[in-house]
Structures are given as C-alpha cells and as structure tokens.
Scaffold this active site. Sequence first.
Site, PDB file in Angstrom:
ATOM      1  N   ARG A 131       0.904  -1.212  -0.048  1.00  0.00           N
ATOM      2  CA  ARG A 131       0.029   0.083   0.108  1.00  0.00           C
ATOM      3  C   ARG A 131       0.952   1.173   0.052  1.00  0.00           C
ATOM      4  NH1 ARG A 131      -5.263   1.633   1.376  1.00  0.00           N
ATOM      5  NH2 ARG A 131      -5.267   3.630   2.502  1.00  0.00           N
ATOM      6  N   ASP A 191     -20.010   5.234  -2.688  1.00  0.00           N
ATOM      7  CA  ASP A 191     -20.419   4.165  -1.638  1.00  0.00           C
ATOM      8  C   ASP A 191     -22.204   4.630  -1.292  1.00  0.00           C
ATOM      9  OD1 ASP A 191     -17.872   2.776  -1.333  1.00  0.00           O
ATOM     10  OD2 ASP A 191     -17.088   4.649  -0.743  1.00  0.00           O
ATOM     11  N   ARG A 194     -24.325   3.333  -3.824  1.00  0.00           N
ATOM     12  CA  ARG A 194     -24.661   1.830  -3.349  1.00  0.00           C
ATOM     13  C   ARG A 194     -25.496   1.669  -2.456  1.00  0.00           C
ATOM     14  NH1 ARG A 194     -18.598   1.303  -4.479  1.00  0.00           N
ATOM     15  NH2 ARG A 194     -18.424   0.753  -6.608  1.00  0.00           N
ATOM     16  N   HIS A 218     -12.651   6.518   2.666  1.00  0.00           N
ATOM     17  CA  HIS A 218     -13.284   5.580   1.498  1.00  0.00           C
ATOM     18  C   HIS A 218     -12.413   4.416   1.580  1.00  0.00           C
ATOM     19  CE1 HIS A 218     -14.217   4.450  -2.488  1.00  0.00           C
ATOM     20  NE2 HIS A 218     -13.130   4.260  -2.799  1.00  0.00           N
TER      21      HIS A 218
END
Length: 359
Positions: A131, A191, A194, A218
Amino acid sequence: MSLMKEASSLSELGFDVDKGAGFFRQVPSSGHDGEMTPLQPCERLTKVSVIGAGNVGMAIAQTILTQGLADEIALVDAEADRVRGEMLDLQHAAAFLPRFRIVAGTDVLALTRGSDLVIITVPRETTAASRMDQLRRNVALLREVVPAVAEGSPESLLVVVSNPVDVLAYAAWKLSGFPSSRVIGSGTDLDSARLRCLLAEHLGVGAQDVQAYMVGEHGDGALALWSSVRVGGMPVLSYLQKTHSSFDAEALEGIRRAVVGGAREVIGLKGYTSWAIGYSVASLARSLLRDQRRVYPVSVLAKGFVPGDAHEVFLSLPARLGRRGVLGVAAELELTGHEESTLRRSAETLWGYCQALGL
C-alpha cells in the site's frame, strides 16, 4: 488512403477551415444600416479536463459529454495512441451529442490550460506493490501532473478520483497550492449511492428518493450514518427495526460491508469499475460547474469537523458544492460513540500516510 485513416477532421485533410464558414451568410448585426459587423466568438466556454484515459476516465468524460456539461473537454494520458483513439471515437459520436470541442494528447500543461474543472483519474491501481509503495508511486505521478494543472488553470477546481482517494486528495491540495475549498476527492459519494440503491430495492422506491450517507475514509472503514437515512423526507431506520426483527446492529453492519465491498465484486466480475463512478463524478461536476449547491459526501479537508481530531486530513463528509468548490461542510453529524471513535481512527491512519509522504 493512409491520410484518410489518420485524419480526424477536414482541416487535417487540407481543407481551409475559415472558408467552410462561408456556407452560411451572416445576418446584419444592426437592424438600421444593414452593415455587417464581424461576429466575435463566445468568450466564455466551459472547459473540463480529464487526466487519465483509462476505463474510469473515459466513463467520466463520456457521461459529462452526454449530459452536456462541457463545451470543451481535454483528454490527457501518457499513452498517445490510446488517448487519440478515444478522442476520435468520441468525435465520431458528435452527431448524437450536444456540440462540443475535444482535444487530446500527452501534454498536461498545454491541453488543460484554461480549465474550469480538472478531474484526475491517474494512476491506475496495481496489486504488485505494498500500500505504501503504491501510494508513493501515485504521489510521484501527481507531482508531474498537479503543478502543471495549477500553472495553466490557476482558478480551476480539482476533483481527485484516483485511490487511495483521501490521501491523494491531500497530496493534490499540497502540490497545487490551491485553497482547500477547490480540491475535492470523490470519496464516499459512490459508496453512498450503493447504499441508496440497496435500501431503495428493499423498500420498493426509486433510489433518488432515498437520502443516505456513507462518510469517513473511503474503503473498508467507511461509516454508514444510519440515523440520517430518509425516504421521501421521512426517517426510515426506526420503521425498519420495528417491522424487521432481524434488522439489528449486525444486519446494519452486514449492509455496510456489502456496500464497501461493492467495488471488489464488480472488479471480480468484469475486471474494473467504470459506469457508476462515471455518473457519480458527472453529478459532482454538474453541481460544481452550474453552482447547484447540492450536498454530497465527498472527501474534503476535515480539520475542525471531526470530533477530537485536528489533523489536516481529507475525509468524506456531507459537503455543499458550488461554482467556488466546497461552500460548506456539515458540522452537526449525529454520531454514536463507536462511529466517532472510528472516524478519529481513520483520521489518525490517514495522517500517518500523509506524514510519511513528506508533503
């Protein structure tokens, strides 16, 4: 023949563009003496630049053009052939779209100059690096892109779509030198969409009638603000809990996990996400460019808005968006103790990444 294949307009085939305008005879600009005054081109057209011509960038560009939100659109990508091909493909659809001008290439400064809105969708995500390695690579690319945008379009608005969007929005803010109000991450807007979709399907209503927000970082740590869910302006959580014995905290967490895992499901099935984020960002663009002042859960500078946290991090919070960017951030969120602590942990985690980048 090769010239015909490569040309994208009659001017590239050697025709004089100015002479083509003679097909129409100019009407007198004065109703009295009949003298012709040369018509001046419109001085103010809306220009949107999309940096990154991948699946996400092109879905955004296509949706913006379809909705008539831009008079000019610039596509920028490191792959010259790819971005030219995308430009030509859209040009060939001009007969079906509102009138627009489109340019494309690899030169960020030249192509994006004079933009009202710049949307950053690069770099593409990879799974090969850690990451932190991925983040450093992404920020290195932003170092090449954002200063050029700031130089050529010093009054523009920046919308960052690339992930991890909260940290990259912070990086874009630092690298641009813009006020924080003019740098926005797409954050948890998709998001939230959704979540609205899932609730609308369950309740048998249109998703546009459902108001529901995901906030915070997020990704897997995003929070659903259950107490704020409304359908047609009416609170719905208490109704669901009364009518569904299984609609408890565990069920709510299951819904939240399904929402944040939605992107992974789509990627697993088709290899990438594109259309939903295209519509999401086009909706943001509409509110920004047309000063609609609608409220979206997007990634903004959250300093002073997260209880107990004073770090300069970007997190998604309900924000009012207009022509000057972020016009205001909801400061009175109803959070449970668990939600408040989760939001603070997200801010701490993101601050650690931001510090490690040395911006």
